[in-house]
Every structure is written in C-alpha cells, then in structure tokens.
Write a protein that holds these residues in place. Structure first.
Motif, PDB file in Angstrom:
ATOM      1  N   ARG A  36       7.915  -3.488  -1.311  1.00  0.00           N
ATOM      2  CA  ARG A  36       9.065  -2.833  -1.913  1.00  0.00           C
ATOM      3  C   ARG A  36      10.173  -3.836  -2.236  1.00  0.00           C
ATOM      4  O   ARG A  36      10.285  -4.883  -1.593  1.00  0.00           O
ATOM      5  CB  ARG A  36       9.636  -1.767  -0.961  1.00  0.00           C
ATOM      6  CG  ARG A  36       8.718  -0.571  -0.752  1.00  0.00           C
ATOM      7  CD  ARG A  36       8.639   0.251  -2.020  1.00  0.00           C
ATOM      8  NE  ARG A  36       7.840   1.460  -1.882  1.00  0.00           N
ATOM      9  CZ  ARG A  36       6.577   1.570  -2.234  1.00  0.00           C
ATOM     10  NH1 ARG A  36       5.944   0.500  -2.740  1.00  0.00           N
ATOM     11  NH2 ARG A  36       5.933   2.704  -2.119  1.00  0.00           N
ATOM     12  N   ASN A  37      10.987  -3.505  -3.277  1.00  0.00           N
ATOM     13  CA  ASN A  37      12.242  -4.211  -3.507  1.00  0.00           C
ATOM     14  C   ASN A  37      13.266  -3.724  -2.500  1.00  0.00           C
ATOM     15  O   ASN A  37      13.350  -2.518  -2.230  1.00  0.00           O
ATOM     16  CB  ASN A  37      12.773  -3.919  -4.923  1.00  0.00           C
ATOM     17  CG  ASN A  37      12.025  -4.683  -5.993  1.00  0.00           C
ATOM     18  OD1 ASN A  37      11.850  -5.886  -5.882  1.00  0.00           O
ATOM     19  ND2 ASN A  37      11.569  -3.977  -7.015  1.00  0.00           N
ATOM     20  N   LYS A  38      14.058  -4.634  -1.963  1.00  0.00           N
ATOM     21  CA  LYS A  38      15.085  -4.231  -1.011  1.00  0.00           C
ATOM     22  C   LYS A  38      16.137  -3.336  -1.655  1.00  0.00           C
ATOM     23  O   LYS A  38      16.649  -2.410  -1.037  1.00  0.00           O
ATOM     24  CB  LYS A  38      15.763  -5.467  -0.411  1.00  0.00           C
ATOM     25  CG  LYS A  38      14.916  -6.244   0.577  1.00  0.00           C
ATOM     26  CD  LYS A  38      15.678  -7.447   1.107  1.00  0.00           C
ATOM     27  CE  LYS A  38      14.843  -8.235   2.102  1.00  0.00           C
ATOM     28  NZ  LYS A  38      15.559  -9.447   2.586  1.00  0.00           N
ATOM     29  N   GLU A  39      16.455  -3.604  -2.921  1.00  0.00           N
ATOM     30  CA  GLU A  39      17.576  -2.917  -3.562  1.00  0.00           C
ATOM     31  C   GLU A  39      17.322  -1.433  -3.801  1.00  0.00           C
ATOM     32  O   GLU A  39      18.153  -0.588  -3.485  1.00  0.00           O
ATOM     33  CB  GLU A  39      17.927  -3.605  -4.881  1.00  0.00           C
ATOM     34  CG  GLU A  39      18.487  -5.017  -4.704  1.00  0.00           C
ATOM     35  CD  GLU A  39      18.835  -5.654  -6.036  1.00  0.00           C
ATOM     36  OE1 GLU A  39      18.621  -4.991  -7.072  1.00  0.00           O
ATOM     37  OE2 GLU A  39      19.317  -6.796  -6.027  1.00  0.00           O
ATOM     38  N   ASP A  40      16.156  -1.104  -4.371  1.00  0.00           N
ATOM     39  CA  ASP A  40      15.930   0.297  -4.740  1.00  0.00           C
ATOM     40  C   ASP A  40      14.660   0.892  -4.131  1.00  0.00           C
ATOM     41  O   ASP A  40      14.261   2.010  -4.463  1.00  0.00           O
ATOM     42  CB  ASP A  40      15.891   0.442  -6.268  1.00  0.00           C
ATOM     43  CG  ASP A  40      14.778  -0.397  -6.902  1.00  0.00           C
ATOM     44  OD1 ASP A  40      13.971  -0.996  -6.160  1.00  0.00           O
ATOM     45  OD2 ASP A  40      14.728  -0.446  -8.146  1.00  0.00           O
ATOM     46  N   ASN A  41      14.003   0.143  -3.253  1.00  0.00           N
ATOM     47  CA  ASN A  41      12.817   0.625  -2.532  1.00  0.00           C
ATOM     48  C   ASN A  41      11.648   0.951  -3.465  1.00  0.00           C
ATOM     49  O   ASN A  41      10.775   1.757  -3.128  1.00  0.00           O
ATOM     50  CB  ASN A  41      13.167   1.860  -1.689  1.00  0.00           C
ATOM     51  CG  ASN A  41      12.142   2.126  -0.611  1.00  0.00           C
ATOM     52  OD1 ASN A  41      11.551   1.191  -0.059  1.00  0.00           O
ATOM     53  ND2 ASN A  41      11.903   3.381  -0.311  1.00  0.00           N
ATOM     54  N   SER A  42      11.616   0.335  -4.652  1.00  0.00           N
ATOM     55  CA  SER A  42      10.513   0.562  -5.595  1.00  0.00           C
ATOM     56  C   SER A  42       9.475  -0.556  -5.460  1.00  0.00           C
ATOM     57  O   SER A  42       9.750  -1.635  -4.926  1.00  0.00           O
ATOM     58  CB  SER A  42      11.047   0.583  -7.028  1.00  0.00           C
ATOM     59  OG  SER A  42      11.590  -0.681  -7.375  1.00  0.00           O
ATOM     60  N   PHE A  43       8.260  -0.284  -5.970  1.00  0.00           N
ATOM     61  CA  PHE A  43       7.245  -1.335  -6.020  1.00  0.00           C
ATOM     62  C   PHE A  43       7.653  -2.355  -7.077  1.00  0.00           C
ATOM     63  O   PHE A  43       7.959  -1.978  -8.218  1.00  0.00           O
ATOM     64  CB  PHE A  43       5.878  -0.746  -6.360  1.00  0.00           C
ATOM     65  CG  PHE A  43       4.812  -1.789  -6.561  1.00  0.00           C
ATOM     66  CD1 PHE A  43       4.342  -2.541  -5.496  1.00  0.00           C
ATOM     67  CD2 PHE A  43       4.276  -2.036  -7.827  1.00  0.00           C
ATOM     68  CE1 PHE A  43       3.370  -3.511  -5.675  1.00  0.00           C
ATOM     69  CE2 PHE A  43       3.300  -2.996  -8.013  1.00  0.00           C
ATOM     70  CZ  PHE A  43       2.843  -3.746  -6.935  1.00  0.00           C
ATOM     71  N   PRO A  44       7.653  -3.653  -6.765  1.00  0.00           N
ATOM     72  CA  PRO A  44       8.113  -4.672  -7.713  1.00  0.00           C
ATOM     73  C   PRO A  44       7.036  -5.031  -8.737  1.00  0.00           C
ATOM     74  O   PRO A  44       6.490  -6.145  -8.737  1.00  0.00           O
ATOM     75  CB  PRO A  44       8.429  -5.859  -6.792  1.00  0.00           C
ATOM     76  CG  PRO A  44       7.453  -5.711  -5.669  1.00  0.00           C
ATOM     77  CD  PRO A  44       7.315  -4.233  -5.443  1.00  0.00           C
ATOM     78  N   ALA A  45       6.735  -4.101  -9.639  1.00  0.00           N
ATOM     79  CA  ALA A  45       5.618  -4.262 -10.565  1.00  0.00           C
ATOM     80  C   ALA A  45       5.777  -5.490 -11.473  1.00  0.00           C
ATOM     81  O   ALA A  45       4.824  -6.248 -11.676  1.00  0.00           O
ATOM     82  CB  ALA A  45       5.450  -3.004 -11.412  1.00  0.00           C
ATOM     83  N   ALA A  46       6.968  -5.696 -12.044  1.00  0.00           N
ATOM     84  CA  ALA A  46       7.176  -6.823 -12.954  1.00  0.00           C
ATOM     85  C   ALA A  46       6.999  -8.148 -12.233  1.00  0.00           C
ATOM     86  O   ALA A  46       6.337  -9.078 -12.740  1.00  0.00           O
ATOM     87  CB  ALA A  46       8.567  -6.746 -13.582  1.00  0.00           C
ATOM     88  N   LEU A  47       7.567  -8.263 -11.047  1.00  0.00           N
ATOM     89  CA  LEU A  47       7.408  -9.481 -10.258  1.00  0.00           C
ATOM     90  C   LEU A  47       5.952  -9.702  -9.903  1.00  0.00           C
ATOM     91  O   LEU A  47       5.433 -10.814 -10.051  1.00  0.00           O
ATOM     92  CB  LEU A  47       8.252  -9.387  -8.983  1.00  0.00           C
ATOM     93  CG  LEU A  47       8.019 -10.491  -7.931  1.00  0.00           C
ATOM     94  CD1 LEU A  47       8.323 -11.861  -8.506  1.00  0.00           C
ATOM     95  CD2 LEU A  47       8.857 -10.216  -6.683  1.00  0.00           C
ATOM     96  N   PHE A  48       5.279  -8.643  -9.468  1.00  0.00           N
ATOM     97  CA  PHE A  48       3.885  -8.796  -9.051  1.00  0.00           C
ATOM     98  C   PHE A  48       3.003  -9.200 -10.225  1.00  0.00           C
ATOM     99  O   PHE A  48       2.082 -10.014 -10.080  1.00  0.00           O
ATOM    100  CB  PHE A  48       3.375  -7.509  -8.418  1.00  0.00           C
ATOM    101  CG  PHE A  48       2.189  -7.710  -7.538  1.00  0.00           C
ATOM    102  CD1 PHE A  48       2.354  -8.080  -6.217  1.00  0.00           C
ATOM    103  CD2 PHE A  48       0.907  -7.554  -8.030  1.00  0.00           C
ATOM    104  CE1 PHE A  48       1.257  -8.289  -5.391  1.00  0.00           C
ATOM    105  CE2 PHE A  48      -0.191  -7.748  -7.222  1.00  0.00           C
ATOM    106  CZ  PHE A  48      -0.019  -8.122  -5.900  1.00  0.00           C
ATOM    107  N   ASN A  49       3.283  -8.672 -11.404  1.00  0.00           N
ATOM    108  CA  ASN A  49       2.517  -9.036 -12.588  1.00  0.00           C
ATOM    109  C   ASN A  49       2.666 -10.522 -12.896  1.00  0.00           C
ATOM    110  O   ASN A  49       1.718 -11.185 -13.321  1.00  0.00           O
ATOM    111  CB  ASN A  49       2.972  -8.196 -13.782  1.00  0.00           C
ATOM    112  CG  ASN A  49       1.987  -8.254 -14.938  1.00  0.00           C
ATOM    113  OD1 ASN A  49       0.781  -8.147 -14.742  1.00  0.00           O
ATOM    114  ND2 ASN A  49       2.505  -8.437 -16.137  1.00  0.00           N
TER     115      ASN A  49
END
Length: 248
Positions: A36-49
């Motif tokens: 998760r991203n710390k800021e919004d608790n979302s999966f960091p899809a762009a970073l992971f890509n």
C-alpha cells in the motif's frame, strides 16, 4: 526516473488481510500481505509497473520488502504471511535471491502466485512460458515454501494447469470478485467442483472476496471454512490484532 522511484519505495507500507478458518476458534494466525501507499492506502500500481521494467529499482524494492517482512516475522513468530508474486517477478534474479535468503523463514511464509496478469499482461504469458513456469514452481517448493495458486478458474490457471502442478501446490484460492455481476448459482457449480478437487488431493481451498456475513455463511453452508475478504478487518499494524481480541 530511478531516483524518484527509489524514493517512492520509502513511502510504501504493508497491510495485512486475515485468512480465517471458520471451523476453528483459533485466533488470526495467517495474513496475506498487501502493498500500500502510505498516503492513501491504495495499491501503488504505477510504481509497481515501473519496478518490473527496471531490474535495479526492483532489486531496491525487494531489499526494502525483505527488511519489512523480517521485522514482522521476528515480532510475530506465530503468524504465517502469504506473499503475492506476479509471474513476471520470477524473471528477476533478485526475486530468487530473496526466496533463497528467506528460506530459513519458510515455515512462516506462503508464496502466492497470482493469475491475473493485468496490468502486466505485456510482460508475461503463462501459456507461452508454461514449461519454465512449472520449473519455477518446483524451485519455489524446493526452498521449503508452501505455494498458493491465486485466482484459479480465471484466465490461464485452468484445470489442466492446476493438475499438472498439483504436487507442488498447497493452497488453491478462488476469488469471487470477477464474478460479482454474474448469477451466483452459475459460479457455485464451479466453486464446489474446485473444492472437491482440493479435498481429493488433500489441499486447502480458500474462497476469497467474502465481503459480508451473509456471503460468508453461504460459503460455510457448502463446507468452505477457509475464507478471506473485507468481512474481516484489515490490519495496518499487527499489534491491532491483540487489541481487537485476536479472534475471528
């Protein structure tokens, strides 16, 4: 890009979703680790890509993840952690170094290999690389890890593929999420068939995507005791497990 992406790794965190056994009164003892991203608790899809396009950045991510995982295992030695890998990650040497280095903790770790290739379809196709993928599953099992196949019956995790690899698989996971807009009776036929297959081969069958008590009970009524989903709390810190009573 490398510098920015490496800095972003430090802004990641781990969340923990319980995998429960409703046939037992045992406390929460098994968790799937979610990135998760710390800021919004979302999966960091762009970073992971971007990570899986750059071996150096990916190796820095794996180094960070290894450190975080060791902390969790040392702090909670009675817990088991399910780690989700996309097949494309098995192309990186740093993944295999991670698996080798962490093999001393294999009793605390389940390696979960997801089926859904999106958003990484361009990077890997199991059908085109099936022989290599079978070898990789054998290698992972050889390190002493239990292996879960995620999202069976979707896409490329067919009955043929599962049976070909059944000896090296500990868990079969069926997710309800792709079928939310379909008639449940149509899906239930296949859930029961997969469950019976798992029973016959002495494998655990986990139903994922349980979002409320009613759905949980309907799965329990057909014998599916291993369940996972938002019906149970997501933990950002495993100290919260003890605070909420450490029960299902």
């Amino acid at each position: 890009m490398e510098k920015n992406r490496i800095e972003e790794i430090e802004n990641l965190s781990l969340a923990f979703q319980p995998i429960v056994d409703l046939s037992s009164e045992t406390e929460y003892l098994e968790f799937e680790i979610l990135l998760r991203n710390k800021e919004d608790n979302s999966f960091p899809a762009a970073l992971f890509n971007d990570l899986i396009k750059d071996e150096y950045v990916y190796s820095e991510f794996i180094k960070w993840f290894k450190s975080e995982l060791i902390k969790q295992i040392n702090n909670h030695p009675n817990y088991r952690f399910s780690i989700n890998f996309f097949p494309v990650q098995l192309n990186f040497e740093s993944t295999w170094s991670f698996l080798k280095d962490m093999s001393s903790y294999s009793s605390n770790i389940i390696i979960e290999i997801t089926e859904h290739p999106e958003p990484f379809r361009d990077h890997f196709d199991i059908e085109d690389n099936q022989a290599e993928f079978v070898i990789n599953i054998e290698k992972i099992a050889g390190f002493g890890y239990d292996i879960s196949l995620d999202d069976i019956s979707c896409g490329q995790y067919s009955l043929e593929f599962v049976l070909k690899n059944i000896k090296n698989i500990r868990n079969l996971k069926f997710t309800l999420l792709p079928f939310r807009n379909h008639e449940f009776d149509d899906i239930a036929i296949f859930i029961v068939a997969w469950y019976n297959l798992a029973q016959r081969h002495n494998k655990r069958f986990i139903i994922e995507g349980i979002e409320d008590k009613e759905l949980s009970q309907s799965m329990l009524d057909i014998g599916l005791t291993y369940q996972q989903g938002y019906n149970w709390p997501m933990f950002r810190d495993l100290k919260q497990v003890e605070l909420c009573g450490n029960s299902q």
